[in-house]
Design a protein around this motif. Structure first.
Motif, short mmCIF file in Angstrom:
data_model
loop_
_atom_site.label_atom_id
_atom_site.label_comp_id
_atom_site.label_asym_id
_atom_site.label_seq_id
_atom_site.Cartn_x
_atom_site.Cartn_y
_atom_site.Cartn_z
N LEU A 113 0.84 -1.19 0.00
CA LEU A 113 0.00 0.00 0.00
C LEU A 113 0.88 1.24 0.00
O LEU A 113 1.92 1.29 0.65
CB LEU A 113 -0.92 0.01 1.23
CG LEU A 113 -1.97 -1.10 1.27
CD1 LEU A 113 -2.73 -1.04 2.59
CD2 LEU A 113 -2.92 -0.98 0.11
N ALA A 114 0.46 2.22 -0.75
CA ALA A 114 1.22 3.46 -0.82
C ALA A 114 1.18 4.17 0.53
O ALA A 114 0.13 4.26 1.17
CB ALA A 114 0.64 4.37 -1.90
N THR A 115 2.33 4.64 0.95
CA THR A 115 2.37 5.42 2.20
C THR A 115 2.71 6.85 1.83
O THR A 115 3.52 7.12 0.96
CB THR A 115 3.44 4.86 3.16
OG1 THR A 115 4.69 4.88 2.51
CG2 THR A 115 3.11 3.44 3.58
N GLY A 116 2.06 7.72 2.45
CA GLY A 116 2.28 9.13 2.17
C GLY A 116 1.75 9.96 3.32
O GLY A 116 1.28 9.43 4.32
N PRO A 117 1.83 11.25 3.17
CA PRO A 117 1.33 12.10 4.26
C PRO A 117 -0.20 11.95 4.36
O PRO A 117 -0.87 11.70 3.37
CB PRO A 117 1.72 13.51 3.83
CG PRO A 117 1.88 13.43 2.35
CD PRO A 117 2.33 12.04 2.05
N PRO A 118 -0.71 12.10 5.55
CA PRO A 118 -2.17 12.02 5.70
C PRO A 118 -2.83 13.21 5.01
O PRO A 118 -2.17 14.23 4.75
CB PRO A 118 -2.38 12.05 7.21
CG PRO A 118 -1.16 12.69 7.75
CD PRO A 118 -0.04 12.35 6.80
N PRO A 119 -4.10 13.10 4.70
CA PRO A 119 -4.77 14.24 4.07
C PRO A 119 -4.81 15.42 5.03
O PRO A 119 -4.84 15.26 6.25
CB PRO A 119 -6.18 13.71 3.78
CG PRO A 119 -6.35 12.53 4.66
CD PRO A 119 -4.99 11.97 4.92
N PRO A 120 -4.81 16.64 4.48
CA PRO A 120 -4.84 17.81 5.37
C PRO A 120 -6.18 17.86 6.13
O PRO A 120 -7.21 17.45 5.62
CB PRO A 120 -4.71 18.99 4.41
CG PRO A 120 -5.13 18.46 3.08
CD PRO A 120 -4.81 17.00 3.07
N GLN A 121 -6.09 18.37 7.34
CA GLN A 121 -7.30 18.50 8.17
C GLN A 121 -8.02 19.78 7.79
O GLN A 121 -7.41 20.79 7.46
CB GLN A 121 -6.91 18.55 9.65
CG GLN A 121 -6.25 17.28 10.14
CD GLN A 121 -7.21 16.12 10.12
OE1 GLN A 121 -8.35 16.23 10.53
NE2 GLN A 121 -6.74 14.98 9.60
N LEU A 122 -9.30 19.69 7.83
CA LEU A 122 -10.09 20.89 7.56
C LEU A 122 -10.07 21.77 8.80
O LEU A 122 -10.16 21.29 9.92
CB LEU A 122 -11.53 20.50 7.23
CG LEU A 122 -11.75 19.75 5.92
CD1 LEU A 122 -13.21 19.36 5.81
CD2 LEU A 122 -11.36 20.61 4.74
N SER A 123 -9.92 23.07 8.60
CA SER A 123 -10.02 23.97 9.74
C SER A 123 -11.40 24.60 9.71
O SER A 123 -11.81 25.20 8.71
CB SER A 123 -8.93 25.05 9.67
OG SER A 123 -9.05 25.76 8.48
N LEU A 124 -12.12 24.39 10.75
CA LEU A 124 -13.48 24.92 10.83
C LEU A 124 -13.48 26.17 11.72
O LEU A 124 -12.96 26.15 12.83
CB LEU A 124 -14.42 23.87 11.41
CG LEU A 124 -14.53 22.57 10.60
CD1 LEU A 124 -15.38 21.57 11.35
CD2 LEU A 124 -15.12 22.84 9.23
N PRO A 125 -14.04 27.26 11.23
CA PRO A 125 -14.13 28.44 12.09
C PRO A 125 -15.15 28.19 13.19
O PRO A 125 -16.26 27.74 12.94
CB PRO A 125 -14.58 29.56 11.14
CG PRO A 125 -15.23 28.84 10.00
CD PRO A 125 -14.60 27.50 9.91
#
Length: 83
Positions: free
Chosen positions: A70-82
């Motif tokens: 399985l490809a390893t990579g950085p996790p997806p960016p987190q959404l910043s909620l106001p």
């Protein structure tokens, strides 16, 4: 008047015997799939009908390459909620 007599259905037709795949291939293609290179005869142990099971069996006996890692990579960016 007398009640009509219902017609009886015709007798069922006898079923033709099934021809197994090995005999059918030998008959149509002159290919004896049960002939072993050692001179003996192979026998059918099971019939696999599920593609997933067939793939697992073929991988287990080395007829298919193992799954790629399985490809390893950085996790997806987190959404910043106001807030």
């Amino acid at each position: 008047p007398p009640a009509p007599v219902p017609e009886s259905p015709p007798p069922p037709r006898p079923k033709r015997p099934r021809i197994d795949w090995a005999r059918l291939l030998r008959h149509t293609s002159q290919l004896d799939v049960l002939q072993c290179p050692c001179g003996g005869r192979r026998r059918v142990l099971a019939a696999v009908t599920s593609p997933a099971v067939a793939e697992k069996v073929l991988r287990d006996i080395g007829r298919l390459p193992p799954h790629p890692p399985l490809a390893t990579g950085p996790p997806p960016p987190q959404l910043s909620l106001p807030l």
